[in-house]
Design an enzyme around this catalytic site. Structure first.
Site, PDB file in Angstrom:
ATOM      1  CB  ALA A  26       8.391  -4.794  10.224  1.00 11.22           C
ATOM      2  CG  HIS A  60      -2.976   2.382  -1.913  1.00  8.69           C
ATOM      3  ND1 HIS A  60      -2.985   2.270  -0.541  1.00  8.69           N
ATOM      4  CD2 HIS A  60      -4.116   1.768  -2.332  1.00  8.69           C
ATOM      5  CE1 HIS A  60      -4.075   1.613  -0.149  1.00  8.69           C
ATOM      6  NE2 HIS A  60      -4.765   1.289  -1.215  1.00  8.69           N
ATOM      7  CG  ASP A 100       7.951   3.681   0.781  1.00  5.93           C
ATOM      8  OD1 ASP A 100       8.111   2.693   0.044  1.00  5.93           O
ATOM      9  OD2 ASP A 100       7.657   3.566   1.984  1.00  5.93           O
ATOM     10  N   GLY A 129       3.008  -4.684   8.863  1.00  5.20           N
ATOM     11  CA  GLY A 129       2.832  -3.258   9.132  1.00  5.20           C
ATOM     12  C   GLY A 129       1.619  -2.602   8.518  1.00  5.20           C
ATOM     13  CB  THR A 130      -1.235  -3.185   6.777  1.00  3.83           C
ATOM     14  OG1 THR A 130      -2.415  -2.476   6.389  1.00  3.83           O
ATOM     15  CG2 THR A 130      -1.546  -4.661   6.834  1.00  3.83           C
ATOM     16  CB  SER A 131      -4.059  -0.098  10.496  1.00  3.39           C
ATOM     17  OG  SER A 131      -4.496   0.548   9.305  1.00  3.39           O
ATOM     18  CD  GLN A 155      -2.392  -1.318   2.746  1.00  4.55           C
ATOM     19  OE1 GLN A 155      -3.354  -0.673   3.102  1.00  4.55           O
ATOM     20  NE2 GLN A 155      -1.795  -2.180   3.543  1.00  4.55           N
ATOM     21  CG  ASN A 156       4.112   1.346   2.388  1.00  2.25           C
ATOM     22  OD1 ASN A 156       3.040   1.650   2.901  1.00  2.25           O
ATOM     23  ND2 ASN A 156       5.053   0.678   3.022  1.00  2.25           N
TER      24      ASN A 156
HETATM   25  P1  NAD Z   1      -1.621   2.588   8.722  1.00  4.88           P
HETATM   26  O1  NAD Z   1      -0.943   3.872   9.047  1.00  4.88           O
HETATM   27  O2  NAD Z   1      -3.101   2.551   8.750  1.00  4.88           O
HETATM   28  O3  NAD Z   1      -1.082   1.423   9.643  1.00  4.88           O
HETATM   29  C1  NAD Z   1       0.289   1.243   9.877  1.00  4.88           C
HETATM   30  C2  NAD Z   1       0.452   0.016  10.716  1.00  4.88           C
HETATM   31  O4  NAD Z   1       1.828  -0.215  10.921  1.00  4.88           O
HETATM   32  C3  NAD Z   1      -0.209   0.109  12.087  1.00  4.88           C
HETATM   33  O5  NAD Z   1      -0.826  -1.109  12.367  1.00  4.88           O
HETATM   34  C4  NAD Z   1       0.987   0.366  13.017  1.00  4.88           C
HETATM   35  O6  NAD Z   1       0.761  -0.113  14.317  1.00  4.88           O
HETATM   36  C5  NAD Z   1       2.039  -0.455  12.303  1.00  4.88           C
HETATM   37  N1  NAD Z   1       3.417  -0.091  12.595  1.00  4.88           N
HETATM   38  C6  NAD Z   1       3.939   1.104  12.952  1.00  4.88           C
HETATM   39  N2  NAD Z   1       5.268   1.011  13.092  1.00  4.88           N
HETATM   40  C7  NAD Z   1       5.610  -0.279  12.813  1.00  4.88           C
HETATM   41  C8  NAD Z   1       6.827  -0.995  12.765  1.00  4.88           C
HETATM   42  N3  NAD Z   1       8.008  -0.419  13.050  1.00  4.88           N
HETATM   43  N4  NAD Z   1       6.792  -2.308  12.417  1.00  4.88           N
HETATM   44  C9  NAD Z   1       5.612  -2.909  12.130  1.00  4.88           C
HETATM   45  N5  NAD Z   1       4.428  -2.286  12.163  1.00  4.88           N
HETATM   46  C10 NAD Z   1       4.418  -0.975  12.492  1.00  4.88           C
HETATM   47  O7  NAD Z   1      -1.030   2.181   7.315  1.00  4.88           O
HETATM   48  P2  NAD Z   1      -1.645   1.323   6.184  1.00  4.88           P
HETATM   49  O8  NAD Z   1      -2.391   0.183   6.768  1.00  4.88           O
HETATM   50  O9  NAD Z   1      -0.533   1.042   5.241  1.00  4.88           O
HETATM   51  O10 NAD Z   1      -2.662   2.323   5.449  1.00  4.88           O
HETATM   52  C11 NAD Z   1      -2.425   3.717   5.365  1.00  4.88           C
HETATM   53  C12 NAD Z   1      -2.338   4.315   3.954  1.00  4.88           C
HETATM   54  O11 NAD Z   1      -1.354   5.348   4.020  1.00  4.88           O
HETATM   55  C13 NAD Z   1      -1.894   3.369   2.904  1.00  4.88           C
HETATM   56  O12 NAD Z   1      -2.713   3.530   1.824  1.00  4.88           O
HETATM   57  C14 NAD Z   1      -0.495   3.835   2.501  1.00  4.88           C
HETATM   58  O13 NAD Z   1      -0.436   3.998   1.111  1.00  4.88           O
HETATM   59  C15 NAD Z   1      -0.355   5.222   3.032  1.00  4.88           C
HETATM   60  N6  NAD Z   1       0.974   5.492   3.641  1.00  4.88           N
HETATM   61  C16 NAD Z   1       2.103   5.146   2.966  1.00  4.88           C
HETATM   62  C17 NAD Z   1       3.328   5.394   3.545  1.00  4.88           C
HETATM   63  C18 NAD Z   1       4.574   5.008   2.802  1.00  4.88           C
HETATM   64  O14 NAD Z   1       4.553   4.919   1.573  1.00  4.88           O
HETATM   65  N7  NAD Z   1       5.668   4.713   3.497  1.00  4.88           N
HETATM   66  C19 NAD Z   1       3.430   5.989   4.798  1.00  4.88           C
HETATM   67  C20 NAD Z   1       2.252   6.350   5.440  1.00  4.88           C
HETATM   68  C21 NAD Z   1       1.014   6.082   4.845  1.00  4.88           C
END
Ligand code: NAD
Length: 278
Positions: free
Chosen positions: A267, A133, A118, A227-229, A115-116
């Site tokens: 993670a 995404h 980056d 690492g997804t909610s 979903q990232n």
């Molecule tokens: P989310 O923010 O809803 O959930 C993130 C999850 O990761 C949570 O469950 C949290 O507890 C967990 N988490 C936090 N730190 C962690 C770690 N060090 N190790 C393991 N787990 C950890 O994110 P989502 O479910 O991906 O959905 C949010 C949306 O935001 C997505 O569509 C995504 O595209 C976008 N997003 C992308 C990025 C990126 O590209 N890096 C960053 C932020 C949000």
């Protein structure tokens, strides 16, 4: 193995269970969210003080809202873009991304579904990344079919950050000046109107990539979720469909989900430990 359904076990025995599960399955799909990149310095948007707390998603996470904000408050949109871009441009893959890339060398991985936005899985060496995404490292022409993406370099994005910062400090932060500062990301050229290749709320997912993600989940016998909610749909349905089909689910992260094994924690710490014994 007893389904853990989200309950935490002592970590060593849980790691052992997960390793056994990986050893005994051959086709392992991976499904990642913002948490996999948190240890690369990219904050999750939803956490306290995250991007959505300062830039409400109703205004900033859909194209209509964002485009209206550009006209009414380009200064705020410029600040939003700088905050979005800066950590992603500076980030390098962490141990979790590298472990996922390593898995591909040992097992059949029909897809690293992320979903990232980056680009860090590709930087770590994963070859079959399905960005459901989209990607901040690309622009796309609005209204034209898939396949018209243009890749952006880190240098181009760094320059855009600098130009947006100059715009923020300027005395006349108006829309035309904003568009000039953000021209790498937003504009019109001879092919049409372009913008970042991102799926925002209310957008359709890129059809071909989503089909490939669904297929990867349909054919896997284990899904490694990292690492997804599971709060964003339809992405979140992938874990349910894998489970409904009988695939084993390993969940690595801070939040639980229905799974066979929950590696509860960060993670970047747990995935290398998991892979070390493989
Ligand atoms: P989310 O923010 O809803 O959930 C993130 C999850 O990761 C949570 O469950 C949290 O507890 C967990 N988490 C936090 N730190 C962690 C770690 N060090 N190790 C393991 N787990 C950890 O994110 P989502 O479910 O991906 O959905 C949010 C949306 O935001 C997505 O569509 C995504 O595209 C976008 N997003 C992308 C990025 C990126 O590209 N890096 C960053 C932020 C949000």
């Amino acid at each position: 193995m007893n389904p853990a359904s989200g309950s935490a076990n002592p970590i060593e025995s849980t790691l052992h269970q997960a390793r056994e599960l990986l050893r005994n399955t051959s086709n392992i799909a991976v499904f990642t969210g913002a948490g996999v990149s948190a240890e690369s310095g990219i904050p999750t948007f939803r956490d306290d003080g995250g991007l959505w707390a300062r830039f409400p998603p109703e205004q900033f996470a859909n194209w209509l809202g964002l485009e209206q904000m550009m006209l009414s408050n380009p200064l705020l949109v410029a600040s939003f873009l700088v905050e979005l871009l800066r950590p992603i441009v500076a980030a390098q893959p962490n141990a979790a991304h590298h472990s996922i890339a390593k898995l591909e060398q040992q097992k059949s991985v029909p897809g690293v579904i992320t979903q990232n936005i980056d680009g860090l899985h590709q930087k770590a060496g994963s070859t079959h990344v399905l960005e459901i995404h989209g990607s901040l490292m690309q622009t796309v022409y609005v209204g034209r079919s898939q396949g018209n993406e243009r890749d952006l370099t880190v240098d181009e994005l760094s320059e855009t950050i600098q130009e947006l910062e100059i715009f923020i400090q300027s005395r006349q932060p108006n829309f035309p000046r904003f568009l000039n500062a953000a021209r790498t990301l937003f504009g019109v050229d001879s092919f049409g109107r372009y913008r970042p290749n991102l799926v925002l709320f209310g957008d359709m997912l890129p059809a071909l990539v989503w089909e490939q993600a669904v297929e990867a989940v349909r054919t896997c016998d284990c899904l490694l979720v990292v690492g997804t909610s599971h709060l964003v749909y339809p992405a979140a349905t992938l874990t349910d469909s894998a489970r409904a089909r009988g695939a084993k689910i390993i969940n690595v992260g801070l939040d639980s989900c229905p799974c066979d094994v929950w590696l509860r924690g960060r993670a970047g710490e747990l995935l290398p430990r998991l892979m070390a014994g493989m």
